[in-house]
Motif scaffolding. Structure first.
Motif, short mmCIF file in Angstrom:
data_model
loop_
_atom_site.label_atom_id
_atom_site.label_comp_id
_atom_site.label_asym_id
_atom_site.label_seq_id
_atom_site.Cartn_x
_atom_site.Cartn_y
_atom_site.Cartn_z
N TYR A 36 0.85 -1.18 0.00
CA TYR A 36 0.00 0.00 0.00
C TYR A 36 0.89 1.24 0.00
O TYR A 36 2.00 1.23 0.55
CB TYR A 36 -0.88 0.05 1.25
N PHE A 90 3.81 0.79 2.61
CA PHE A 90 3.61 -0.24 3.61
C PHE A 90 3.42 -1.60 2.95
O PHE A 90 2.62 -1.75 2.04
CB PHE A 90 2.36 0.05 4.46
N PHE A 101 0.72 -5.17 9.19
CA PHE A 101 1.54 -4.23 8.44
C PHE A 101 2.97 -4.18 8.95
O PHE A 101 3.22 -4.35 10.15
CB PHE A 101 0.95 -2.81 8.55
N GLY A 102 3.87 -3.88 8.02
CA GLY A 102 5.21 -3.49 8.41
C GLY A 102 5.19 -2.06 8.91
O GLY A 102 4.16 -1.38 8.85
N SER A 103 6.34 -1.60 9.36
CA SER A 103 6.41 -0.26 9.97
C SER A 103 6.51 0.85 8.93
O SER A 103 6.49 2.02 9.30
CB SER A 103 7.57 -0.19 10.95
N TYR B 33 -13.18 -2.74 8.95
CA TYR B 33 -12.02 -2.87 9.83
C TYR B 33 -11.67 -1.50 10.41
O TYR B 33 -11.79 -0.48 9.72
CB TYR B 33 -10.80 -3.37 9.05
N TYR B 35 -8.22 0.33 12.16
CA TYR B 35 -6.79 0.24 12.43
C TYR B 35 -6.36 1.52 13.13
O TYR B 35 -6.98 2.58 12.99
CB TYR B 35 -5.98 0.08 11.14
N GLN B 37 -2.90 4.03 13.62
CA GLN B 37 -1.55 4.33 13.13
C GLN B 37 -0.92 5.38 14.02
O GLN B 37 -1.29 6.56 13.98
CB GLN B 37 -1.60 4.83 11.68
N GLN B 41 4.77 4.84 12.74
CA GLN B 41 4.63 3.39 12.83
C GLN B 41 3.65 2.87 11.78
O GLN B 41 2.95 3.64 11.12
CB GLN B 41 4.16 2.99 14.23
N GLY B 42 3.64 1.58 11.65
CA GLY B 42 2.67 0.95 10.76
C GLY B 42 1.30 0.91 11.40
O GLY B 42 1.09 1.44 12.48
N LEU B 43 0.39 0.28 10.73
CA LEU B 43 -0.98 0.21 11.23
C LEU B 43 -1.16 -1.00 12.12
O LEU B 43 -0.65 -2.08 11.83
CB LEU B 43 -1.96 0.11 10.05
N PHE B 45 -4.05 -3.45 13.78
CA PHE B 45 -5.44 -3.89 13.70
C PHE B 45 -6.14 -3.69 15.04
O PHE B 45 -5.58 -3.98 16.09
CB PHE B 45 -5.47 -5.37 13.31
N LEU B 91 -7.78 4.70 11.28
CA LEU B 91 -8.17 4.44 9.91
C LEU B 91 -9.22 3.35 9.86
O LEU B 91 -9.13 2.34 10.56
CB LEU B 91 -6.94 4.00 9.09
N GLN B 104 -8.67 -4.27 0.81
CA GLN B 104 -9.31 -3.39 1.77
C GLN B 104 -9.15 -1.95 1.27
O GLN B 104 -8.05 -1.53 0.91
CB GLN B 104 -8.69 -3.56 3.15
N PHE B 106 -9.32 1.94 2.14
CA PHE B 106 -9.14 2.74 3.35
C PHE B 106 -9.74 4.14 3.23
O PHE B 106 -9.70 4.76 2.16
CB PHE B 106 -7.65 2.88 3.68
N GLY B 107 -10.26 4.62 4.34
CA GLY B 107 -10.67 6.00 4.44
C GLY B 107 -9.48 6.89 4.74
O GLY B 107 -8.37 6.41 4.96
#
Lengths: 111, 115
Positions: A36, A90, A101-103, B33, B35, B37, B41-43, B45, B91, B104, B106-107
Protein backbone atom coordinates in the motif's frame (compact mmCIF):
# COMPACT_ATOMS: atom_id res chain seq x y z
CA UNK A 1 2.08 -15.84 13.89
CA UNK A 2 2.48 -13.87 10.73
CA UNK A 3 4.66 -10.78 10.59
CA UNK A 4 6.22 -8.34 8.16
CA UNK A 5 9.58 -6.60 8.30
CA UNK A 6 10.43 -3.60 6.15
CA UNK A 7 14.13 -2.82 6.05
CA UNK A 8 14.89 0.88 6.00
CA UNK A 9 12.51 3.41 7.47
CA UNK A 10 13.71 5.95 4.88
CA UNK A 11 14.95 5.44 1.33
CA UNK A 12 16.22 8.32 -0.78
CA UNK A 13 16.69 8.09 -4.55
CA UNK A 14 17.29 10.52 -7.36
CA UNK A 15 14.56 11.16 -9.89
CA UNK A 16 14.91 8.59 -12.65
CA UNK A 17 16.77 6.09 -10.48
CA UNK A 18 15.66 2.59 -9.55
CA UNK A 19 13.37 2.30 -6.54
CA UNK A 20 13.78 -0.78 -4.31
CA UNK A 21 11.78 -1.09 -1.11
CA UNK A 22 12.37 -4.25 0.90
CA UNK A 23 9.80 -6.43 2.59
CA UNK A 24 10.27 -9.80 4.29
CA UNK A 25 7.43 -11.78 5.73
CA UNK A 26 6.94 -14.61 8.14
CA UNK A 27 4.06 -16.97 7.55
CA UNK A 28 3.38 -20.63 8.21
CA UNK A 29 0.91 -20.81 5.34
CA UNK A 30 1.04 -19.49 1.77
CA UNK A 31 0.62 -15.79 2.29
CA UNK A 32 -1.42 -13.12 0.63
CA UNK A 33 0.83 -10.06 0.44
CA UNK A 34 0.08 -6.44 -0.27
CA UNK A 35 1.86 -3.17 -0.89
CA UNK A 36 0.00 0.00 0.00
CA UNK A 37 1.07 3.62 -0.55
CA UNK A 38 0.13 6.52 1.70
CA UNK A 39 0.46 10.06 0.42
CA UNK A 40 0.60 12.88 2.98
CA UNK A 41 -2.67 13.34 4.86
CA UNK A 42 -4.40 10.63 2.85
CA UNK A 43 -5.54 7.11 3.46
CA UNK A 44 -3.82 4.05 2.09
CA UNK A 45 -4.09 3.09 -1.56
CA UNK A 46 -3.43 -0.40 -2.86
CA UNK A 47 -0.42 -0.62 -5.18
CA UNK A 48 -0.49 -4.36 -5.79
CA UNK A 49 -1.18 -7.70 -4.19
CA UNK A 50 0.14 -11.25 -4.39
CA UNK A 51 -2.40 -14.04 -4.24
CA UNK A 52 -0.30 -16.94 -5.59
CA UNK A 53 -1.40 -16.58 -9.21
CA UNK A 54 1.99 -15.30 -10.39
CA UNK A 55 5.23 -14.56 -8.59
CA UNK A 56 5.82 -11.27 -10.43
CA UNK A 57 3.01 -8.88 -9.70
CA UNK A 58 2.48 -5.64 -11.57
CA UNK A 59 0.71 -2.78 -9.89
CA UNK A 60 -0.28 0.79 -10.50
CA UNK A 61 2.05 3.68 -11.30
CA UNK A 62 4.73 1.40 -12.77
CA UNK A 63 5.44 -0.51 -9.57
CA UNK A 64 5.95 -4.24 -9.40
CA UNK A 65 6.92 -6.79 -6.78
CA UNK A 66 8.32 -10.28 -6.92
CA UNK A 67 7.33 -13.01 -4.48
CA UNK A 68 10.31 -15.17 -3.55
CA UNK A 69 9.32 -18.02 -1.28
CA UNK A 70 12.91 -19.18 -0.73
CA UNK A 71 13.83 -15.75 0.58
CA UNK A 72 10.44 -15.01 2.20
CA UNK A 73 10.58 -11.68 0.42
CA UNK A 74 8.21 -9.44 -1.50
CA UNK A 75 10.32 -6.45 -2.50
CA UNK A 76 8.75 -3.51 -4.34
CA UNK A 77 10.53 -2.02 -7.34
CA UNK A 78 10.09 0.68 -9.95
CA UNK A 79 12.64 1.18 -12.74
CA UNK A 80 12.57 4.96 -12.73
CA UNK A 81 11.50 7.13 -9.79
CA UNK A 82 9.29 10.14 -10.30
CA UNK A 83 8.88 13.05 -7.93
CA UNK A 84 5.25 12.06 -7.44
CA UNK A 85 6.36 8.72 -5.96
CA UNK A 86 7.43 10.42 -2.75
CA UNK A 87 5.22 8.86 -0.11
CA UNK A 88 5.18 6.21 2.60
CA UNK A 89 4.95 2.59 1.52
CA UNK A 90 3.61 -0.24 3.61
CA UNK A 91 3.96 -3.96 3.08
CA UNK A 92 1.28 -6.15 4.65
CA UNK A 93 0.39 -9.80 5.02
CA UNK A 94 -3.19 -11.01 5.21
CA UNK A 95 -3.70 -12.89 8.47
CA UNK A 96 -7.03 -14.62 7.84
CA UNK A 97 -8.80 -11.37 7.10
CA UNK A 98 -6.98 -8.65 8.99
CA UNK A 99 -3.82 -7.09 7.62
CA UNK A 100 -0.55 -7.22 9.51
CA UNK A 101 1.54 -4.23 8.44
CA UNK A 102 5.21 -3.49 8.41
CA UNK A 103 6.41 -0.26 9.97
CA UNK A 104 6.61 1.49 6.61
CA UNK A 105 9.30 3.00 4.41
CA UNK A 106 9.28 6.65 3.52
CA UNK A 107 10.50 7.21 -0.03
CA UNK A 108 12.20 10.51 -0.75
CA UNK A 109 12.85 11.47 -4.37
CA UNK A 110 15.59 14.01 -5.03
CA UNK A 111 15.38 16.20 -8.13
CA UNK B 1 -19.40 7.44 -5.51
CA UNK B 2 -17.80 7.23 -2.86
CA UNK B 3 -14.99 5.66 -1.11
CA UNK B 4 -14.76 5.09 2.60
CA UNK B 5 -15.42 8.26 4.54
CA UNK B 6 -14.53 9.10 8.11
CA UNK B 7 -15.47 11.89 10.44
CA UNK B 8 -14.22 14.02 11.96
CA UNK B 9 -10.97 14.41 10.05
CA UNK B 10 -9.33 15.87 13.12
CA UNK B 11 -10.25 15.67 16.78
CA UNK B 12 -8.51 17.37 19.66
CA UNK B 13 -9.67 16.39 23.11
CA UNK B 14 -8.60 16.64 26.69
CA UNK B 15 -7.32 13.70 28.64
CA UNK B 16 -10.18 11.88 30.32
CA UNK B 17 -12.86 12.82 27.80
CA UNK B 18 -14.72 10.33 25.64
CA UNK B 19 -14.53 10.51 21.84
CA UNK B 20 -16.53 8.94 19.06
CA UNK B 21 -15.14 8.35 15.58
CA UNK B 22 -17.35 7.52 12.64
CA UNK B 23 -16.80 5.44 9.53
CA UNK B 24 -19.01 5.11 6.46
CA UNK B 25 -17.89 2.12 4.40
CA UNK B 26 -18.33 1.64 0.68
CA UNK B 27 -21.91 0.63 -0.05
CA UNK B 28 -22.23 -3.12 -0.44
CA UNK B 29 -19.07 -3.96 1.48
CA UNK B 30 -19.84 -6.49 4.17
CA UNK B 31 -16.51 -6.33 5.97
CA UNK B 32 -15.30 -3.34 7.97
CA UNK B 33 -12.02 -2.87 9.83
CA UNK B 34 -10.54 -0.32 12.21
CA UNK B 35 -6.79 0.24 12.43
CA UNK B 36 -4.66 2.62 14.46
CA UNK B 37 -1.55 4.33 13.13
CA UNK B 38 0.74 5.87 15.69
CA UNK B 39 3.27 8.46 14.57
CA UNK B 40 6.06 6.87 12.56
CA UNK B 41 4.63 3.39 12.83
CA UNK B 42 2.67 0.95 10.76
CA UNK B 43 -0.98 0.21 11.23
CA UNK B 44 -2.26 -1.89 14.10
CA UNK B 45 -5.44 -3.89 13.70
CA UNK B 46 -8.14 -2.99 16.21
CA UNK B 47 -11.43 -4.65 15.28
CA UNK B 48 -13.20 -6.41 12.39
CA UNK B 49 -16.87 -6.67 11.51
CA UNK B 50 -18.24 -9.16 8.97
CA UNK B 51 -21.93 -9.05 8.23
CA UNK B 52 -23.97 -10.12 11.23
CA UNK B 53 -21.22 -12.25 12.74
CA UNK B 54 -19.72 -11.44 16.13
CA UNK B 55 -16.91 -8.94 15.64
CA UNK B 56 -13.26 -9.83 16.13
CA UNK B 57 -12.20 -7.47 18.92
CA UNK B 58 -8.82 -9.07 19.48
CA UNK B 59 -6.87 -5.92 18.56
CA UNK B 60 -8.56 -3.51 20.94
CA UNK B 61 -5.82 -2.31 23.32
CA UNK B 62 -7.97 -1.88 26.41
CA UNK B 63 -11.56 -1.96 27.62
CA UNK B 64 -11.72 1.79 27.08
CA UNK B 65 -12.05 1.02 23.38
CA UNK B 66 -15.28 -0.23 21.85
CA UNK B 67 -16.90 -0.24 18.44
CA UNK B 68 -20.29 -0.84 16.96
CA UNK B 69 -21.62 -1.38 13.51
CA UNK B 70 -25.22 -1.08 12.41
CA UNK B 71 -25.94 -3.87 9.97
CA UNK B 72 -23.59 -3.47 7.04
CA UNK B 73 -23.33 0.29 7.25
CA UNK B 74 -21.91 2.90 9.56
CA UNK B 75 -19.49 2.04 12.33
CA UNK B 76 -18.45 4.07 15.34
CA UNK B 77 -15.29 3.61 17.38
CA UNK B 78 -15.57 4.95 20.91
CA UNK B 79 -12.66 5.67 23.20
CA UNK B 80 -13.59 6.36 26.80
CA UNK B 81 -11.47 8.30 29.27
CA UNK B 82 -8.90 9.14 26.60
CA UNK B 83 -5.22 9.03 27.45
CA UNK B 84 -2.31 10.75 25.72
CA UNK B 85 -1.10 7.44 24.33
CA UNK B 86 -4.38 7.21 22.41
CA UNK B 87 -3.15 10.01 20.14
CA UNK B 88 -2.92 8.51 16.66
CA UNK B 89 -4.60 8.38 13.28
CA UNK B 90 -7.54 6.00 13.30
CA UNK B 91 -8.17 4.44 9.91
CA UNK B 92 -11.24 2.60 8.79
CA UNK B 93 -11.31 0.18 5.86
CA UNK B 94 -13.94 -1.88 4.14
CA UNK B 95 -13.89 -4.79 1.72
CA UNK B 96 -16.49 -6.55 -0.39
CA UNK B 97 -16.22 -9.61 1.83
CA UNK B 98 -13.94 -10.70 4.62
CA UNK B 99 -12.39 -13.38 2.42
CA UNK B 100 -8.64 -13.66 2.64
CA UNK B 101 -6.90 -11.76 -0.12
CA UNK B 102 -9.67 -9.24 -0.67
CA UNK B 103 -8.54 -5.66 -1.14
CA UNK B 104 -9.31 -3.39 1.77
CA UNK B 105 -10.25 0.17 0.84
CA UNK B 106 -9.14 2.74 3.35
CA UNK B 107 -10.67 6.00 4.44
CA UNK B 108 -8.60 9.16 5.00
CA UNK B 109 -8.51 8.63 8.75
CA UNK B 110 -9.30 10.62 11.86
CA UNK B 111 -6.34 12.27 13.53
CA UNK B 112 -6.92 12.17 17.28
CA UNK B 113 -4.86 14.36 19.57
CA UNK B 114 -5.26 13.95 23.32
CA UNK B 115 -3.89 16.88 25.30
Amino acid sequence: AQSVTQLGSHVSVSEGALVLLRCNYSSSVPPYLFWYVQYPNQGLQLLLKYTSAATLVKGINGFEAEFKKSETSFHLTKPSAHMSDAAEYFCAVDSSYKLIFGSGTRLLVRP
Amino acid sequence: GAGVSQSPSNKVTEKGKDVELRCDPISGHTALYWYRQRLGQGLEFLIYFQGNSAPDKSGLPSDRFSAERTGESVSTLTIQRTQQEDSAVYLCASSFTGTQGNEQFFGPGTRLTVL
